[in-house]
Design a protein around this motif. Sequence first.
Motif, PDB file in Angstrom:
ATOM      1  N   SER B 101      25.450  32.200  -7.788  1.00 50.20           N
ATOM      2  CA  SER B 101      25.429  31.594  -6.452  1.00 50.20           C
ATOM      3  C   SER B 101      25.857  30.132  -6.515  1.00 50.20           C
ATOM      4  O   SER B 101      26.561  29.644  -5.630  1.00 50.20           O
ATOM      5  N   LEU B 102      25.443  29.432  -7.558  1.00 43.99           N
ATOM      6  CA  LEU B 102      25.829  28.024  -7.706  1.00 43.99           C
ATOM      7  C   LEU B 102      27.340  27.896  -7.833  1.00 43.99           C
ATOM      8  O   LEU B 102      27.963  26.992  -7.265  1.00 43.99           O
ATOM      9  N   ILE B 103      27.936  28.826  -8.574  1.00 46.37           N
ATOM     10  CA  ILE B 103      29.392  28.818  -8.727  1.00 46.37           C
ATOM     11  C   ILE B 103      30.057  29.123  -7.380  1.00 46.37           C
ATOM     12  O   ILE B 103      30.998  28.448  -6.967  1.00 46.37           O
ATOM     13  N   LYS B 104      29.513  30.120  -6.691  1.00 49.44           N
ATOM     14  CA  LYS B 104      30.093  30.488  -5.390  1.00 49.44           C
ATOM     15  C   LYS B 104      29.909  29.385  -4.361  1.00 49.44           C
ATOM     16  O   LYS B 104      30.726  29.223  -3.464  1.00 49.44           O
ATOM     17  N   ALA B 105      28.813  28.633  -4.482  1.00 51.77           N
ATOM     18  CA  ALA B 105      28.568  27.515  -3.563  1.00 51.77           C
ATOM     19  C   ALA B 105      29.359  26.279  -3.996  1.00 51.77           C
ATOM     20  O   ALA B 105      29.208  25.203  -3.418  1.00 51.77           O
ATOM     21  N   ASN B 106      30.186  26.438  -5.027  1.00 53.60           N
ATOM     22  CA  ASN B 106      31.021  25.331  -5.517  1.00 53.60           C
ATOM     23  C   ASN B 106      30.208  24.134  -5.988  1.00 53.60           C
ATOM     24  O   ASN B 106      30.624  22.985  -5.810  1.00 53.60           O
ATOM     25  N   LEU B 107      29.036  24.409  -6.604  1.00 56.06           N
ATOM     26  CA  LEU B 107      28.197  23.302  -7.067  1.00 56.06           C
ATOM     27  C   LEU B 107      28.456  22.959  -8.542  1.00 56.06           C
ATOM     28  O   LEU B 107      27.552  22.531  -9.256  1.00 56.06           O
ATOM     29  N   TYR B 108      29.684  23.132  -8.978  1.00 57.23           N
ATOM     30  CA  TYR B 108      30.077  22.781 -10.346  1.00 57.23           C
ATOM     31  C   TYR B 108      29.701  21.335 -10.669  1.00 57.23           C
ATOM     32  O   TYR B 108      29.173  21.035 -11.727  1.00 57.23           O
ATOM     33  N   GLY B 109      30.053  20.439  -9.766  1.00 61.36           N
ATOM     34  CA  GLY B 109      29.846  19.010 -10.006  1.00 61.36           C
ATOM     35  C   GLY B 109      28.370  18.698 -10.147  1.00 61.36           C
ATOM     36  O   GLY B 109      27.967  17.998 -11.071  1.00 61.36           O
ATOM     37  N   GLU B 110      27.562  19.231  -9.224  1.00 63.49           N
ATOM     38  CA  GLU B 110      26.133  18.969  -9.243  1.00 63.49           C
ATOM     39  C   GLU B 110      25.493  19.527 -10.513  1.00 63.49           C
ATOM     40  O   GLU B 110      24.637  18.894 -11.120  1.00 63.49           O
ATOM     41  N   PHE B 111      25.920  20.721 -10.911  1.00 62.61           N
ATOM     42  CA  PHE B 111      25.370  21.337 -12.120  1.00 62.61           C
ATOM     43  C   PHE B 111      25.674  20.469 -13.335  1.00 62.61           C
ATOM     44  O   PHE B 111      24.799  20.168 -14.146  1.00 62.61           O
ATOM     45  N   GLN B 112      26.924  20.048 -13.447  1.00 59.53           N
ATOM     46  CA  GLN B 112      27.304  19.279 -14.632  1.00 59.53           C
ATOM     47  C   GLN B 112      26.682  17.887 -14.642  1.00 59.53           C
ATOM     48  O   GLN B 112      26.391  17.342 -15.706  1.00 59.53           O
ATOM     49  N   THR B 113      26.462  17.315 -13.453  1.00 62.62           N
ATOM     50  CA  THR B 113      25.800  16.016 -13.398  1.00 62.62           C
ATOM     51  C   THR B 113      24.362  16.134 -13.924  1.00 62.62           C
ATOM     52  O   THR B 113      23.920  15.340 -14.746  1.00 62.62           O
ATOM     53  N   GLN B 114      23.654  17.162 -13.456  1.00 65.29           N
ATOM     54  CA  GLN B 114      22.281  17.409 -13.925  1.00 65.29           C
ATOM     55  C   GLN B 114      22.257  17.668 -15.428  1.00 65.29           C
ATOM     56  O   GLN B 114      21.431  17.150 -16.160  1.00 65.29           O
ATOM     57  N   LEU B 115      23.190  18.511 -15.857  1.00 61.69           N
ATOM     58  CA  LEU B 115      23.220  18.899 -17.264  1.00 61.69           C
ATOM     59  C   LEU B 115      23.541  17.695 -18.153  1.00 61.69           C
ATOM     60  O   LEU B 115      22.918  17.506 -19.201  1.00 61.69           O
ATOM     61  N   SER B 116      24.494  16.860 -17.718  1.00 58.18           N
ATOM     62  CA  SER B 116      24.821  15.643 -18.491  1.00 58.18           C
ATOM     63  C   SER B 116      23.575  14.782 -18.616  1.00 58.18           C
ATOM     64  O   SER B 116      23.316  14.187 -19.657  1.00 58.18           O
ATOM     65  N   TYR B 117      22.816  14.703 -17.513  1.00 61.40           N
ATOM     66  CA  TYR B 117      21.624  13.869 -17.526  1.00 61.40           C
ATOM     67  C   TYR B 117      20.594  14.423 -18.515  1.00 61.40           C
ATOM     68  O   TYR B 117      20.080  13.693 -19.364  1.00 61.40           O
TER      69      TYR B 117
END
Lengths: 184, 184
Positions: B101-117
């Motif tokens: 769902s995150l991929i379908k919602a186009n939340l790539y940027g948000e996911f990677q920002t959280q993950l980088s953190y």
Amino acid sequence: MYRIGNDKRKIQSANLICSGMEELMRTQDYHDISVTQIINTSGVGRATFYRLFDDKSDVVLYQMEMVFTELIRRMGPQTDPNVVVQSLFDIWLSQKGLFLSLIKANLYGEFQTQLSYVIGEKLKFIKEHVGLDDRNWQYFIHIRAAMLFTALRVAITQFNEDNSQDISNTLNELFGKQPLIFKS
Amino acid sequence: MYRIGNDKRKIQSANLICSGMEELMRTQDYHDISVTQIINTSGVGRATFYRLFDDKSDVVLYQMEMVFTELIRRMGPQTDPNVVVQSLFDIWLSQKGLFLSLIKANLYGEFQTQLSYVIGEKLKFIKEHVGLDDRNWQYFIHIRAAMLFTALRVAITQFNEDNSQDISNTLNELFGKQPLIFKS
């Protein structure tokens, strides 16, 4: 998704719209640009706009595909991974406004899909050379595309002075000269 | 962006909404789920929904943050990069519906920002240990996050049988055991 195909008049109108969009992106943030502004700046009618594009993100998506087409043309038959990476960085560093708009339009997925395709075509000799199976190849090409896209994103959003050589060197220093897999 | 904070009643309502969303995601594609369905399934009022969330993508964003919070809790004081990566893969492989769902919602940027953190906090000893400057550290942590995210994406969308060990091994084989930088 844009509807342009090979129709000459549609391509002409699309080019006008893209020029208008480029002009707007030079002075405004992507989020602040409206379709009305794009229409006014490019001089095409609203009906024409909506015949070709769904919305403004569709315009930057089309522009992105044009940049990748130009990249493929520039690389020609070249398959040296370093040259491929260098050409990729060079072309996108000359399109920073568009790149930032793509990020703001959340087109991460579309960018990486295109990039995986382009480098996959260029580097498929690696698959045969190393004897990678399809599974490993899918992982390799998608992760490699993500690395290159992210290197560009960090450069353009945080280290605006970095040129393509700086970015390549940093990637090689931090993650090893790719494809590492050659060594295995 | 969701508005929940530390208010107990808001958290309770948000949890109900998330459970409803989870239930819907088990049987339906993200794109086919409506806010009306989420409200009906979770049993909260429409006003409550919109007091807490802007739209359905806001719900999956909140769920994503909860998963990262749980990941941080599970990892505890552990800083071994292999354990960090393994825990990350494990938790997301147990949340495939949400990940898709995150991929379908186009939340790539948000996911990677959280993950980088998250990995930035966990692995910052590397920065000191290797003596990386801030610029190299930014490149390292964002690119590393992109590699891990993309490995998960390829696994979940294409190789659904792969477990966390399989994915780690593939990453290590293809790109070298990270952080490669230790060797420099």
